[in-house]
Design an enzyme around this catalytic site. Structure first.
Site, PDB file in Angstrom:
ATOM      1  N   ASP A 134       0.889  -1.300   0.046  1.00  0.00           N
ATOM      2  CA  ASP A 134      -0.205   0.090   0.162  1.00  0.00           C
ATOM      3  C   ASP A 134       1.036   1.264  -0.083  1.00  0.00           C
ATOM      4  O   ASP A 134       1.545   1.214   0.622  1.00  0.00           O
ATOM      5  CB  ASP A 134      -0.753  -0.271   1.386  1.00  0.00           C
ATOM      6  CG  ASP A 134      -2.170  -0.992   0.929  1.00  0.00           C
ATOM      7  OD1 ASP A 134      -1.788  -1.812   0.070  1.00  0.00           O
ATOM      8  OD2 ASP A 134      -2.576  -1.538   2.073  1.00  0.00           O
ATOM      9  N   ARG A 183      -1.503  -1.269  -8.785  1.00  0.00           N
ATOM     10  CA  ARG A 183      -2.977  -0.663  -7.837  1.00  0.00           C
ATOM     11  C   ARG A 183      -3.241   0.893  -7.790  1.00  0.00           C
ATOM     12  O   ARG A 183      -2.211   1.876  -7.487  1.00  0.00           O
ATOM     13  CB  ARG A 183      -3.786  -1.321  -7.109  1.00  0.00           C
ATOM     14  CG  ARG A 183      -4.790  -0.231  -6.448  1.00  0.00           C
ATOM     15  CD  ARG A 183      -4.757  -0.379  -4.518  1.00  0.00           C
ATOM     16  NE  ARG A 183      -4.848  -1.651  -4.036  1.00  0.00           N
ATOM     17  CZ  ARG A 183      -4.081  -2.102  -2.735  1.00  0.00           C
ATOM     18  NH1 ARG A 183      -4.182  -1.045  -2.011  1.00  0.00           N
ATOM     19  NH2 ARG A 183      -4.464  -3.436  -2.213  1.00  0.00           N
TER      20      ARG A 183
HETATM   21  P1  FDA Z   1     -14.667   9.290  -3.940  1.00  0.00           P
HETATM   22  O1  FDA Z   1     -14.284   9.278  -2.923  1.00  0.00           O
HETATM   23  O2  FDA Z   1     -15.636  10.553  -4.446  1.00  0.00           O
HETATM   24  O3  FDA Z   1     -15.975   8.274  -3.943  1.00  0.00           O
HETATM   25  C1  FDA Z   1     -16.767   8.350  -4.790  1.00  0.00           C
HETATM   26  C2  FDA Z   1     -18.115   7.336  -4.365  1.00  0.00           C
HETATM   27  O4  FDA Z   1     -17.750   6.359  -2.856  1.00  0.00           O
HETATM   28  C3  FDA Z   1     -18.372   9.089  -3.297  1.00  0.00           C
HETATM   29  O5  FDA Z   1     -18.905   9.412  -3.852  1.00  0.00           O
HETATM   30  C4  FDA Z   1     -19.634   7.840  -2.150  1.00  0.00           C
HETATM   31  O6  FDA Z   1     -21.005   7.300  -2.540  1.00  0.00           O
HETATM   32  C5  FDA Z   1     -18.803   6.751  -2.152  1.00  0.00           C
HETATM   33  N1  FDA Z   1     -17.818   6.529  -1.239  1.00  0.00           N
HETATM   34  C6  FDA Z   1     -16.461   6.385  -1.474  1.00  0.00           C
HETATM   35  N2  FDA Z   1     -16.042   6.361   0.048  1.00  0.00           N
HETATM   36  C7  FDA Z   1     -17.140   5.806   0.388  1.00  0.00           C
HETATM   37  C8  FDA Z   1     -17.059   5.294   2.318  1.00  0.00           C
HETATM   38  N3  FDA Z   1     -15.760   5.840   2.975  1.00  0.00           N
HETATM   39  N4  FDA Z   1     -17.926   5.336   2.925  1.00  0.00           N
HETATM   40  C9  FDA Z   1     -18.893   5.425   2.238  1.00  0.00           C
HETATM   41  N5  FDA Z   1     -19.221   5.753   0.553  1.00  0.00           N
HETATM   42  C10 FDA Z   1     -18.068   5.784   0.331  1.00  0.00           C
HETATM   43  N6  FDA Z   1      -5.491   5.723  -0.534  1.00  0.00           N
HETATM   44  C11 FDA Z   1      -3.939   5.798  -0.902  1.00  0.00           C
HETATM   45  O7  FDA Z   1      -4.291   6.984  -0.441  1.00  0.00           O
HETATM   46  N7  FDA Z   1      -3.365   4.754  -0.540  1.00  0.00           N
HETATM   47  C12 FDA Z   1      -3.540   3.463  -0.243  1.00  0.00           C
HETATM   48  O8  FDA Z   1      -2.916   2.091  -0.682  1.00  0.00           O
HETATM   49  C13 FDA Z   1      -5.020   2.811  -0.962  1.00  0.00           C
HETATM   50  N8  FDA Z   1      -5.481   1.401  -1.462  1.00  0.00           N
HETATM   51  C14 FDA Z   1      -6.607   1.752  -1.385  1.00  0.00           C
HETATM   52  C15 FDA Z   1      -7.323   0.547  -2.136  1.00  0.00           C
HETATM   53  C16 FDA Z   1      -8.760  -0.017  -2.645  1.00  0.00           C
HETATM   54  C17 FDA Z   1      -8.579  -1.371  -2.935  1.00  0.00           C
HETATM   55  C18 FDA Z   1      -9.593   1.089  -2.670  1.00  0.00           C
HETATM   56  C19 FDA Z   1     -10.466   1.359  -3.205  1.00  0.00           C
HETATM   57  C20 FDA Z   1      -9.139   2.578  -2.344  1.00  0.00           C
HETATM   58  C21 FDA Z   1      -7.679   2.230  -1.540  1.00  0.00           C
HETATM   59  N9  FDA Z   1      -7.377   4.050  -1.238  1.00  0.00           N
HETATM   60  C22 FDA Z   1      -6.000   4.646  -1.163  1.00  0.00           C
HETATM   61  C23 FDA Z   1      -7.834   4.898  -0.979  1.00  0.00           C
HETATM   62  C24 FDA Z   1      -8.163   5.669  -2.510  1.00  0.00           C
HETATM   63  O9  FDA Z   1      -7.607   7.072  -2.625  1.00  0.00           O
HETATM   64  C25 FDA Z   1      -9.590   6.887  -1.887  1.00  0.00           C
HETATM   65  O10 FDA Z   1      -9.069   7.649  -0.987  1.00  0.00           O
HETATM   66  C26 FDA Z   1     -11.181   6.395  -2.425  1.00  0.00           C
HETATM   67  O11 FDA Z   1     -11.038   4.446  -2.908  1.00  0.00           O
HETATM   68  C27 FDA Z   1     -12.072   7.110  -2.413  1.00  0.00           C
HETATM   69  O12 FDA Z   1     -11.869   7.766  -3.948  1.00  0.00           O
HETATM   70  P2  FDA Z   1     -12.473   7.549  -4.627  1.00  0.00           P
HETATM   71  O13 FDA Z   1     -11.950   7.401  -6.165  1.00  0.00           O
HETATM   72  O14 FDA Z   1     -13.638   6.210  -4.021  1.00  0.00           O
HETATM   73  O15 FDA Z   1     -13.574   8.111  -5.074  1.00  0.00           O
END
Ligand code: FDA
Length: 307
Positions: A134, A183
């Site tokens: 990560d 990732r």
């Molecule tokens: P965004 O935050 O805009 O979310 C899109 C939509 O998803 C939101 O509008 C909401 O509806 C829903 N949503 C998102 N989060 C939610 C929550 N907690 N509860 C409920 N609904 C929610 N980051 C990092 O810095 N280092 C890492 O190693 C990782 N590893 C990682 C693994 C995996 C499998 C994922 C999916 C994510 C990560 N991340 C991460 C986190 C990543 O950087 C990011 O902060 C989150 O995925 C949120 O961003 P989205 O792209 O989902 O968009």
């Protein structure tokens, strides 16, 4: 509502721990390895696969890092023994990247961390399990990439996370071997405008640009997002570049948008769920609350729900 969410999240330390724990339970498989195995089995029944994460970041005492290493090895052994479809995700700060005597600050100690990660990768190699490193805040970016670069030569079945909000990531992709298994994520930590894009549109554009670069270089990519615009944009790139299904997968966090997860599985895409478990659930859950646009509602419901 956004303001209310922010207020609730900043006030979380005042919310009674049992309530925070109840809210956290949607994001965490549980405290034990058995809980984790059970959750992965349920996800597999849905058509997903998993990556397990033993919770415990920002460890500063060497003994804690060693305990975390041993728990990671036990997790790998459980994945093999229980024959579940799961990778392992690890965080370098929980494995001794920053250590120091109590109360005297920390120093980056890549050599100690390397020993711990090496032991995990050796066990994973023996058991045939993929491990992903990560990515944490920007103080960790260079040491994480350097450690990965070093260990990837010996253990090619190891992947790395890169963050779309960091302006340096494009150069990092150019400097890493094309065979790297990535990732790609937006990035979760608070970073300064000097080093990180701040606006949601800039971050989305960077995410898609990086995904394209990774594919063009021949890399395998875990597309980790719950953002519908990014899911659609990623699928357009997959189609345009003719990327076959064995070169990408979608990845989502446990407890976040299960309906999107089911939709992607239904459309035939490989979908991996990040499944955290363990006693140190508080820090991870707090980050998830900050991203959740409806957390205020959940907190109020949990506060006033009896029984
Ligand atoms: P965004 O935050 O805009 O979310 C899109 C939509 O998803 C939101 O509008 C909401 O509806 C829903 N949503 C998102 N989060 C939610 C929550 N907690 N509860 C409920 N609904 C929610 N980051 C990092 O810095 N280092 C890492 O190693 C990782 N590893 C990682 C693994 C995996 C499998 C994922 C999916 C994510 C990560 N991340 C991460 C986190 C990543 O950087 C990011 O902060 C989150 O995925 C949120 O961003 P989205 O792209 O989902 O968009």
């Amino acid at each position: 509502m956004e303001l209310l969410n922010k207020l609730v999240v900043t006030s979380l330390p005042l919310v009674p721990l049992p309530i925070v724990r109840r809210l956290a339970s949607r994001y965490i498989a549980g405290e034990t390895l058995d809980d984790a195995v059970r959750t992965v089995r349920a996800l597999q029944a849905e058509g997903a696969c998993a990556t397990l994460d033993v919770l415990g970041e920002d460890v500063v005492a060497k003994e804690q890092a060693i305990a975390q290493r041993d728990e990671s090895v036990r997790t790998l052994e459980a994945i093999a023994r229980e024959k579940i479809d799961s990778h392992l995700s690890i965080k370098l700060t929980s494995l001794g990247l920053k250590v120091g005597p109590p109360g005297q600050g920390t120093t980056i100690d890549p050599a100690f961390c390397r020993e711990n990660v090496h032991a995990i990768l050796e066990a994973a190699d023996r058991l045939g399990i993929f491990v992903r490193v990560d990515m944490e805040d920007s103080t960790c970016t260079t040491p994480t990439i350097e450690l990965f670069r070093d260990l990837h030569r010996e253990f090619p079945r190891t992947g790395l996370v890169l963050q779309a909000y960091l302006k340096r990531t494009e150069a990092d992709v150019r400097s890493l071997p094309p065979a790297t298994n990535y990732r790609i994520v937006k990035g979760i930590y608070r970073e300064s405008p000097e080093i990180a894009f701040q606006g949601p549109e800039e971050i989305r554009a960077s995410f898609l640009r990086l995904l394209r670069r990774m594919f063009e270089r021949g890399s395998y990519v875990g597309i980790a997002t719950h953002d519908d615009a990014l899911v659609r944009g990623s699928l357009e790139i997959v189609k345009e570049l003719g990327i076959p299904p064995d070169r990408y997968e979608f990845q989502m966090l446990l407890g976040v948008l299960p309906e999107l997860r089911r939709r992607l599985i239904g459309e035939g895409h490989k979908l991996r769920v990040y499944v955290p478990f363990g006693a140190h659930w508080y820090g991870y859950s707090t980050r998830r609350f900050k991203e959740n646009p409806t957390v205020a509602g959940y907190v109020f419901r949990a506060l006033f729900h009896r029984g």
